[in-house]
Design an enzyme around this catalytic site. Structure first.
Site, mmCIF file in Angstrom:
data_model
loop_
_atom_site.group_PDB
_atom_site.id
_atom_site.type_symbol
_atom_site.label_atom_id
_atom_site.label_comp_id
_atom_site.label_asym_id
_atom_site.label_seq_id
_atom_site.Cartn_x
_atom_site.Cartn_y
_atom_site.Cartn_z
ATOM 1 N N HIS A 1 4.178 -17.560 -20.048
ATOM 2 C CA HIS A 1 2.962 -17.460 -21.025
ATOM 3 C C HIS A 1 1.825 -18.427 -20.339
ATOM 4 O O HIS A 1 1.025 -18.439 -20.512
ATOM 5 C CB HIS A 1 3.433 -18.051 -22.511
ATOM 6 N N CYS B 1 3.347 -19.900 -13.312
ATOM 7 C CA CYS B 1 3.421 -20.607 -14.580
ATOM 8 C C CYS B 1 2.442 -21.595 -14.619
ATOM 9 O O CYS B 1 1.379 -21.637 -14.042
ATOM 10 C CB CYS B 1 4.842 -21.267 -14.562
ATOM 11 N N GLY B 2 2.643 -22.400 -15.652
ATOM 12 C CA GLY B 2 1.668 -23.495 -16.087
ATOM 13 C C GLY B 2 1.315 -24.165 -14.916
ATOM 14 O O GLY B 2 0.008 -24.539 -14.311
ATOM 15 N N GLY C 1 3.273 -24.183 -11.849
ATOM 16 C CA GLY C 1 3.836 -23.309 -10.643
ATOM 17 C C GLY C 1 5.223 -24.253 -10.195
ATOM 18 O O GLY C 1 5.905 -23.381 -9.324
ATOM 19 N N GLY D 1 8.171 -24.799 -12.007
ATOM 20 C CA GLY D 1 9.329 -24.144 -12.703
ATOM 21 C C GLY D 1 9.503 -23.065 -11.819
ATOM 22 O O GLY D 1 10.550 -22.558 -11.445
ATOM 23 N N HIS E 1 4.048 -20.044 9.856
ATOM 24 C CA HIS E 1 5.037 -20.962 10.426
ATOM 25 C C HIS E 1 6.482 -20.769 9.865
ATOM 26 O O HIS E 1 7.322 -20.937 10.370
ATOM 27 C CB HIS E 1 4.487 -22.250 10.433
ATOM 28 N N ARG F 1 9.523 -21.821 18.338
ATOM 29 C CA ARG F 1 9.742 -23.110 17.398
ATOM 30 C C ARG F 1 10.001 -22.711 15.845
ATOM 31 O O ARG F 1 10.734 -23.158 15.469
ATOM 32 C CB ARG F 1 8.460 -24.216 17.708
HETATM 33 C C1 RB5 Z 1 5.162 -23.660 -19.986
HETATM 34 O O1 RB5 Z 1 4.664 -24.336 -21.180
HETATM 35 C C2 RB5 Z 1 5.205 -24.691 -18.912
HETATM 36 O O2 RB5 Z 1 6.345 -25.417 -18.905
HETATM 37 C C3 RB5 Z 1 5.590 -23.843 -17.593
HETATM 38 O O3 RB5 Z 1 4.773 -22.444 -17.453
HETATM 39 C C4 RB5 Z 1 5.714 -24.174 -16.268
HETATM 40 O O4 RB5 Z 1 4.655 -25.227 -15.992
HETATM 41 C C5 RB5 Z 1 6.957 -24.936 -15.808
HETATM 42 O O5 RB5 Z 1 6.964 -25.489 -14.430
#
Ligand code: RB5
Length: 149
Positions: free
Chosen positions: A9, A65-66, A68, A70, A98, A133
């Site tokens: 979301h 995600c909100g 990035g 998670g 790289h 490398r």
């Molecule tokens: C959702 O509310 C939020 O926790 C999720 O999108 C994200 O940011 C988690 O890392």
């Protein structure tokens, strides 16, 4: 190039916007969310995307995600995935050149839509150089993966 995209979301709105332009240029698979649900969980969408990258069903992945964070944590739990949270264009292309990064993670609440588009463009236009490398480092990463997965 085949690409996959996924968002919870927190990233749903950005994903829908990005899809419109990406679909014109790439063969795109959307791993969800397929509708906005404020209670959904990022692993439910990012895990299938990461599996598709790992099994080469898609060549590269975009996970949103909100923050990035998670999305990046989930993606890196899958063997063969090299995901990174990217908020600027230099790392977006250098990470591919790289480190052979194959999943880019974006925080939709952190950067604006237009800049997110530019970052993703830099990621998708970049190619792994395969220099000795970098190969040496990837070989070490693969060994670590073997020992821990
Ligand atoms: C959702 O509310 C939020 O926790 C999720 O999108 C994200 O940011 C988690 O890392």
């Amino acid at each position: 190039m085949t690409i996959g995209i996924a968002a919870d979301h927190g990233g749903y709105e950005l994903k829908e916007k990005l899809k419109k332009s990406l679909e014109k240029e790439y063969e795109l698979t959307d791993f969800g969310a397929h509708q906005f649900d404020p209670d959904d969980d990022y692993p439910d969408f990012v895990y299938p995307l990461a599996q598709a990258v790992s099994s080469a069903k898609v060549e590269r992945g975009i996970a949103i995600c909100g923050s990035g964070v998670g999305a990046c944590i989930v993606a890196n739990k899958v063997k063969g995935v090299r995901a990174a949270l990217i908020n600027e264009t230099y790392s977006a292309h250098q990470g591919v050149e790289h480190d052979d990064m194959n999943v880019i993670c974006i925080g939709a609440r952190v950067i604006g839509d237009t800049y997110a588009q530019e970052i993703i463009r830099a990621f998708l236009h970049a190619a792994y150089t395969g220099e000795a490398r970098h190969q040496r480092r990837l070989k070490k990463l693969n060994q670590i993966e073997k020992e821990n997965f």
